[in-house]
Design a protein around this motif. Structure first.
Motif, mmCIF file in Angstrom:
data_model
loop_
_atom_site.group_PDB
_atom_site.id
_atom_site.type_symbol
_atom_site.label_atom_id
_atom_site.label_comp_id
_atom_site.label_asym_id
_atom_site.label_seq_id
_atom_site.Cartn_x
_atom_site.Cartn_y
_atom_site.Cartn_z
ATOM 1 N N ASP A 83 0.847 -1.191 0.000
ATOM 2 C CA ASP A 83 0.000 0.000 0.000
ATOM 3 C C ASP A 83 0.881 1.240 0.000
ATOM 4 O OD1 ASP A 83 -2.457 -1.376 0.108
ATOM 5 O OD2 ASP A 83 -2.152 -1.722 2.263
ATOM 6 N N PRO A 84 0.475 2.265 -0.754
ATOM 7 C CA PRO A 84 1.287 3.480 -0.810
ATOM 8 C C PRO A 84 1.365 4.172 0.558
ATOM 9 C CG PRO A 84 -0.813 3.833 -1.899
ATOM 10 C CD PRO A 84 -0.745 2.384 -1.524
ATOM 11 N N ILE A 85 2.485 4.795 0.805
ATOM 12 C CA ILE A 85 2.676 5.575 2.029
ATOM 13 C C ILE A 85 2.196 6.991 1.744
ATOM 14 C CG2 ILE A 85 4.406 6.490 3.630
ATOM 15 C CD1 ILE A 85 6.130 3.997 2.894
ATOM 16 N N PRO A 86 1.234 7.504 2.528
ATOM 17 C CA PRO A 86 0.768 8.874 2.280
ATOM 18 C C PRO A 86 1.937 9.850 2.324
ATOM 19 C CG PRO A 86 -0.618 7.777 3.882
ATOM 20 C CD PRO A 86 0.568 6.871 3.627
ATOM 21 N N PRO A 87 1.951 10.819 1.460
ATOM 22 C CA PRO A 87 0.891 11.330 0.596
ATOM 23 C C PRO A 87 0.842 10.697 -0.792
ATOM 24 C CG PRO A 87 2.716 12.841 0.530
ATOM 25 C CD PRO A 87 3.109 11.721 1.460
ATOM 26 N N ILE A 88 1.551 9.607 -1.011
ATOM 27 C CA ILE A 88 1.532 8.944 -2.314
ATOM 28 C C ILE A 88 0.208 8.211 -2.477
ATOM 29 C CG2 ILE A 88 2.640 7.171 -3.723
ATOM 30 C CD1 ILE A 88 5.280 7.898 -2.358
ATOM 31 N N THR A 89 -0.404 8.402 -3.630
ATOM 32 C CA THR A 89 -1.682 7.742 -3.909
ATOM 33 C C THR A 89 -1.432 6.415 -4.621
ATOM 34 O OG1 THR A 89 -1.907 8.761 -6.084
ATOM 35 C CG2 THR A 89 -2.809 9.993 -4.206
ATOM 36 N N LYS A 90 -2.444 5.591 -4.671
ATOM 37 C CA LYS A 90 -2.339 4.304 -5.364
ATOM 38 C C LYS A 90 -1.990 4.530 -6.840
ATOM 39 C CE LYS A 90 -3.001 -0.136 -4.604
ATOM 40 N NZ LYS A 90 -2.055 -0.871 -3.786
ATOM 41 N N PHE A 91 -2.615 5.537 -7.456
ATOM 42 C CA PHE A 91 -2.344 5.837 -8.868
ATOM 43 C C PHE A 91 -0.889 6.262 -9.065
ATOM 44 C CE2 PHE A 91 -2.077 8.937 -12.367
ATOM 45 C CZ PHE A 91 -2.426 8.121 -13.424
ATOM 46 N N SER A 92 -0.399 7.198 -8.254
ATOM 47 C CA SER A 92 0.972 7.695 -8.451
ATOM 48 C C SER A 92 2.017 6.662 -8.061
ATOM 49 C CB SER A 92 1.193 9.006 -7.698
ATOM 50 O OG SER A 92 1.064 8.823 -6.312
ATOM 51 N N GLN A 93 1.630 5.665 -7.260
ATOM 52 C CA GLN A 93 2.562 4.610 -6.869
ATOM 53 C C GLN A 93 3.070 3.854 -8.105
ATOM 54 O OE1 GLN A 93 1.007 1.541 -4.285
ATOM 55 N NE2 GLN A 93 2.989 1.254 -3.299
ATOM 56 N N MET A 94 2.268 3.820 -9.173
ATOM 57 C CA MET A 94 2.665 3.129 -10.405
ATOM 58 C C MET A 94 3.896 3.760 -11.049
ATOM 59 S SD MET A 94 -0.946 2.340 -12.339
ATOM 60 C CE MET A 94 -1.235 4.063 -12.726
ATOM 61 N N PHE A 95 4.175 5.027 -10.739
ATOM 62 C CA PHE A 95 5.251 5.747 -11.407
ATOM 63 C C PHE A 95 6.530 5.836 -10.571
ATOM 64 C CE2 PHE A 95 1.197 7.316 -13.017
ATOM 65 C CZ PHE A 95 1.348 7.000 -14.359
ATOM 66 N N ILE A 96 6.544 5.236 -9.388
ATOM 67 C CA ILE A 96 7.710 5.342 -8.506
ATOM 68 C C ILE A 96 8.957 4.735 -9.148
ATOM 69 C CG2 ILE A 96 8.727 4.643 -6.303
ATOM 70 C CD1 ILE A 96 5.917 4.807 -5.094
ATOM 71 N N ALA A 97 8.856 3.524 -9.658
ATOM 72 C CA ALA A 97 10.028 2.867 -10.254
ATOM 73 C C ALA A 97 10.585 3.690 -11.407
ATOM 74 C CB ALA A 97 9.667 1.455 -10.716
ATOM 75 N N SER A 98 9.701 4.209 -12.262
ATOM 76 C CA SER A 98 10.158 5.044 -13.385
ATOM 77 C C SER A 98 10.850 6.302 -12.889
ATOM 78 C CB SER A 98 8.977 5.446 -14.272
ATOM 79 O OG SER A 98 8.387 4.316 -14.850
ATOM 80 N N ALA A 99 10.244 6.971 -11.920
ATOM 81 C CA ALA A 99 10.807 8.219 -11.406
ATOM 82 C C ALA A 99 12.170 7.987 -10.766
ATOM 83 C CB ALA A 99 9.856 8.863 -10.408
ATOM 84 N N LEU A 100 12.304 6.928 -9.983
ATOM 85 C CA LEU A 100 13.583 6.652 -9.331
ATOM 86 C C LEU A 100 14.660 6.272 -10.348
ATOM 87 C CD1 LEU A 100 12.340 4.739 -6.167
ATOM 88 C CD2 LEU A 100 13.248 7.074 -6.275
ATOM 89 N N LYS A 101 14.282 5.522 -11.386
ATOM 90 C CA LYS A 101 15.248 5.186 -12.444
ATOM 91 C C LYS A 101 15.656 6.440 -13.201
ATOM 92 C CE LYS A 101 16.346 2.290 -16.349
ATOM 93 N NZ LYS A 101 17.490 3.110 -16.594
ATOM 94 N N GLU A 102 14.696 7.299 -13.530
ATOM 95 C CA GLU A 102 15.012 8.537 -14.232
ATOM 96 C C GLU A 102 15.906 9.434 -13.368
ATOM 97 O OE1 GLU A 102 10.876 8.518 -16.788
ATOM 98 O OE2 GLU A 102 11.045 9.817 -15.047
ATOM 99 N N LEU A 103 15.659 9.451 -12.078
ATOM 100 C CA LEU A 103 16.493 10.228 -11.169
ATOM 101 C C LEU A 103 17.949 9.750 -11.247
ATOM 102 C CD1 LEU A 103 16.627 12.360 -8.838
ATOM 103 C CD2 LEU A 103 16.233 10.457 -7.270
ATOM 104 N N GLU A 104 18.153 8.435 -11.189
ATOM 105 C CA GLU A 104 19.510 7.889 -11.274
ATOM 106 C C GLU A 104 20.136 8.152 -12.644
ATOM 107 O OE1 GLU A 104 21.312 6.857 -8.716
ATOM 108 O OE2 GLU A 104 19.532 7.446 -7.583
ATOM 109 N N ASP A 105 19.346 8.001 -13.710
ATOM 110 C CA ASP A 105 19.857 8.251 -15.064
ATOM 111 C C ASP A 105 20.290 9.704 -15.232
ATOM 112 O OD1 ASP A 105 19.335 5.622 -15.688
ATOM 113 O OD2 ASP A 105 17.554 6.052 -16.906
ATOM 114 N N PHE A 106 19.457 10.635 -14.767
ATOM 115 C CA PHE A 106 19.805 12.049 -14.889
ATOM 116 C C PHE A 106 20.985 12.414 -13.989
ATOM 117 C CE2 PHE A 106 15.551 12.756 -16.817
ATOM 118 C CZ PHE A 106 15.980 13.417 -17.957
ATOM 119 N N LYS A 107 21.096 11.794 -12.815
ATOM 120 C CA LYS A 107 22.268 12.038 -11.958
ATOM 121 C C LYS A 107 23.537 11.641 -12.702
ATOM 122 C CE LYS A 107 20.516 11.240 -7.293
ATOM 123 N NZ LYS A 107 20.612 10.305 -6.158
#
Length: 138
Positions: A83-107
């Motif tokens: 279950d998502p940890i607030p304030p993350i919603t169930k919908f936005s939880q789908m994008f966590i892996a992408s966002a974290l990978k993009e963060l590492e790629d851009f770093k």
């Protein structure tokens, strides 16, 4: 200092961090991630660090950096949770892996840019990743 605190801490981080970091639109998410990296990597902001007073700037930047890191940690923790940890919603939880990978790629991309100031490939890659035309508008 107070304007920077208001814009970054109150507006972008407190109110909109997760809606931008976990945005469904790749371009919005990637532009926000670049802003985060710029604030986390002081080497990127050499001009500002050379010409500003260290006293209030360093404490403001430290607050901003800690706030960003805490929010990224919440995203990482939520990725491992069913279950998502607030304030993350169930919908936005789908994008966590992408966002974290993009963060590492851009770093990694920014590290190349910092270590090779004449390196231009990061600009081309960024334009291709975001599907933005590099041709001027008519």
């Amino acid at each position: 200092g107070s304007i920077r605190k208001h814009v970054f801490l109150d507006c972008l981080l407190a109110k909109h961090f997760f809606s931008l970091f976990l945005n469904w639109d790749d371009a919005v998410r990637q532009y926000f991630i670049q802003l985060i990296i710029f604030k986390l990597c002081p080497d990127l902001n050499k001009f500002e660090s050379q010409y500003s007073k260290k006293s209030s700037k360093s404490s403001t930047e430290s607050l901003i950096s800690r706030s960003i890191r805490r929010r990224i940690q919440v995203a990482e923790d939520s990725l491992r949770s069913i279950d998502p940890i607030p304030p993350i919603t169930k919908f936005s939880q789908m994008f966590i892996a992408s966002a974290l990978k993009e963060l590492e790629d851009f770093k990694a991309m920014y590290q190349v840019w910092i270590n090779n100031p004449g390196h231009k490939n990061w600009q081309i890659r960024l334009l291709n990743d975001l599907n933005v035309s590099s041709e001027p508008r008519p």
